[in-house]
Design an enzyme around this catalytic site. Sequence first.
Site, PDB file in Angstrom:
ATOM      1  N   ARG A 144      -2.767  15.025   9.264  1.00  0.00           N
ATOM      2  CA  ARG A 144      -3.142  14.943   8.076  1.00  0.00           C
ATOM      3  C   ARG A 144      -3.682  16.228   7.560  1.00  0.00           C
ATOM      4  NH1 ARG A 144      -5.732   8.861   8.447  1.00  0.00           N
ATOM      5  NH2 ARG A 144      -4.098   8.087   7.564  1.00  0.00           N
ATOM      6  N   LYS A 154       2.710 -10.520   7.645  1.00  0.00           N
ATOM      7  CA  LYS A 154       2.256 -11.644   7.026  1.00  0.00           C
ATOM      8  C   LYS A 154       2.689 -11.634   5.371  1.00  0.00           C
ATOM      9  CE  LYS A 154      -2.405 -11.755   8.938  1.00  0.00           C
ATOM     10  NZ  LYS A 154      -3.653 -11.286   8.695  1.00  0.00           N
ATOM     11  N   GLY A 186       1.544   3.082   6.963  1.00  0.00           N
ATOM     12  CA  GLY A 186       1.267   2.396   7.778  1.00  0.00           C
ATOM     13  C   GLY A 186       2.340   2.133   8.849  1.00  0.00           C
ATOM     14  N   GLY A 227      -2.264   1.862   2.388  1.00  0.00           N
ATOM     15  CA  GLY A 227      -2.799   0.797   1.314  1.00  0.00           C
ATOM     16  C   GLY A 227      -2.411   1.460   0.169  1.00  0.00           C
TER      17      GLY A 227
HETATM   18  P1  AMP Z   1       2.409  -5.457   8.772  1.00  0.00           P
HETATM   19  O1  AMP Z   1       1.287  -4.820   9.232  1.00  0.00           O
HETATM   20  O2  AMP Z   1       2.115  -6.579   7.878  1.00  0.00           O
HETATM   21  O3  AMP Z   1       3.236  -4.413   8.184  1.00  0.00           O
HETATM   22  O4  AMP Z   1       2.968  -5.758  10.135  1.00  0.00           O
HETATM   23  C1  AMP Z   1       3.483  -5.237  11.124  1.00  0.00           C
HETATM   24  C2  AMP Z   1       3.410  -5.617  12.271  1.00  0.00           C
HETATM   25  O5  AMP Z   1       4.059  -7.004  12.342  1.00  0.00           O
HETATM   26  C3  AMP Z   1       4.072  -4.910  13.669  1.00  0.00           C
HETATM   27  O6  AMP Z   1       2.922  -4.864  14.600  1.00  0.00           O
HETATM   28  C4  AMP Z   1       5.034  -5.997  14.048  1.00  0.00           C
HETATM   29  O7  AMP Z   1       4.829  -5.801  15.537  1.00  0.00           O
HETATM   30  C5  AMP Z   1       4.767  -7.125  13.693  1.00  0.00           C
HETATM   31  N1  AMP Z   1       5.787  -8.013  13.401  1.00  0.00           N
HETATM   32  C6  AMP Z   1       7.012  -7.888  12.952  1.00  0.00           C
HETATM   33  N2  AMP Z   1       7.752  -8.940  13.025  1.00  0.00           N
HETATM   34  C7  AMP Z   1       7.137  -9.884  13.682  1.00  0.00           C
HETATM   35  C8  AMP Z   1       7.632 -11.085  14.668  1.00  0.00           C
HETATM   36  N3  AMP Z   1       8.764 -11.402  14.322  1.00  0.00           N
HETATM   37  N4  AMP Z   1       6.727 -11.576  15.343  1.00  0.00           N
HETATM   38  C9  AMP Z   1       5.467 -11.155  15.585  1.00  0.00           C
HETATM   39  N5  AMP Z   1       5.193 -10.015  14.956  1.00  0.00           N
HETATM   40  C10 AMP Z   1       5.980  -9.396  14.232  1.00  0.00           C
END
Ligand code: AMP
Length: 396
Positions: free
Chosen positions: A36, A200, A352, A375
């Site tokens: 950063r 999610k 992220g 974000g």
């Molecule tokens: P996000 O912050 O929504 O981008 O999610 C990222 C996180 O999702 C990472 O830490 C991944 O390990 C997790 N992730 C991705 N695919 C899976 C999965 N099939 N099952 C559990 N965790 C997952």
Amino acid sequence: MDKKSIKDVIVKGKKCLVRVDFNVPLKDGEITDMNRINGALPTIKYLMENGAKVILCSHLGKPKGEFNMKYSLRPVADKLKEIFPNKVTFASDVIGESAKKAVSECNDGEIVLLENLRFHKEEEGNDKDFCKALSEFADIYVNDAYGTAHRAHASTAGIVQYGFVKDAVCGFLIEKELKIMAKSIEEPVRPFVAILGGAKVSSKIGVIENLMKKVDTIIIGGAMTYTFKKAQGYTIGTSLCEDDKVEDAKRFIEEAEKLGVKMMLPVDTLAADAFDNDANTKIVEGNIPDGWMGLDIGPKTAELYYNEIVKANTVVWNGPMGAFEMPNFSAGTRRVAEALADSKGTTIVGGGDSAAAIAQLGFADKVSHVSTGGGASLELMEGKILPGIACLNDAE
Ligand code: AMP
């Protein structure tokens, strides 16, 4: 969306209040990652070389509106002093006597770093008097903190919105994000492929909704796959799923069809019998049996995704394809990263987790752009107007 930059204003002899993102990781008072700080250097150097009085301000962590030594920007000041010997003064407060004195004694081409903005609750509260006090240090306001551009705080937007500073421009970091990120979404060279993964659906609903209207292909991976799979009537075993988002997933599948957008969902899954790198695994097509969870896209899917991505002219990626932090479930994310690396088009990785994934897999320097704000990038992809950018003067 084009905004005036520091190159469009005369900075010589002017107090330039620069909002930077010095929210660096610290361990025992030591900075553990210089990214950063390094990211802000081009703007700082340009202003110094062009004779500005450079007044830097940033937040660090979440000190909840009161002084807390643990969140002091002093370690950052020490680093800046190493980089620019005899040019840096650290103010031990934000708008108090120390800051006023340091700013009044600042010569052209020198730097003052103010203490952590969030030692004042007025920063996040976007308090008018606090904005006024900060504006005393700003003949020109410069925003170069992309990572907080989606927040309407005093130092990121209020200072301009309340009318206290007329000249409000972006630094080189935000200029680059706008040029690459915003332009690619608004004026993509086709085919335009968006890849969305991560944990999610709920955190990506706005992104899917907005990008659906703009892309040729939308590729779905990560744990949110299973909410879509459930919407299609498959069983998903113990895979992560957001039951209250199954209807949204159904709607997206239908909408894609109506709009003529190609929506790609995994045709196979790497399933495991536990959330563990050493779990037993098997490749599953169709239904995922009881006791098994999908932790990565399968090899057939990875190839289909690779082939679609590699022929695109614009690619935006946000969210890993699986639980990539565990090496045995990182192959799908790696294959997507390879596709971006092999593509001849503009390839953009949102901040992220996807930025972490591409760095971990060693492809960060093989894509056009890795965004510096998770974000902020998500909100840009949702089609939202970021307050820290909206408040800046439009380019002529
Ligand atoms: P996000 O912050 O929504 O981008 O999610 C990222 C996180 O999702 C990472 O830490 C991944 O390990 C997790 N992730 C991705 N695919 C899976 C999965 N099939 N099952 C559990 N965790 C997952």
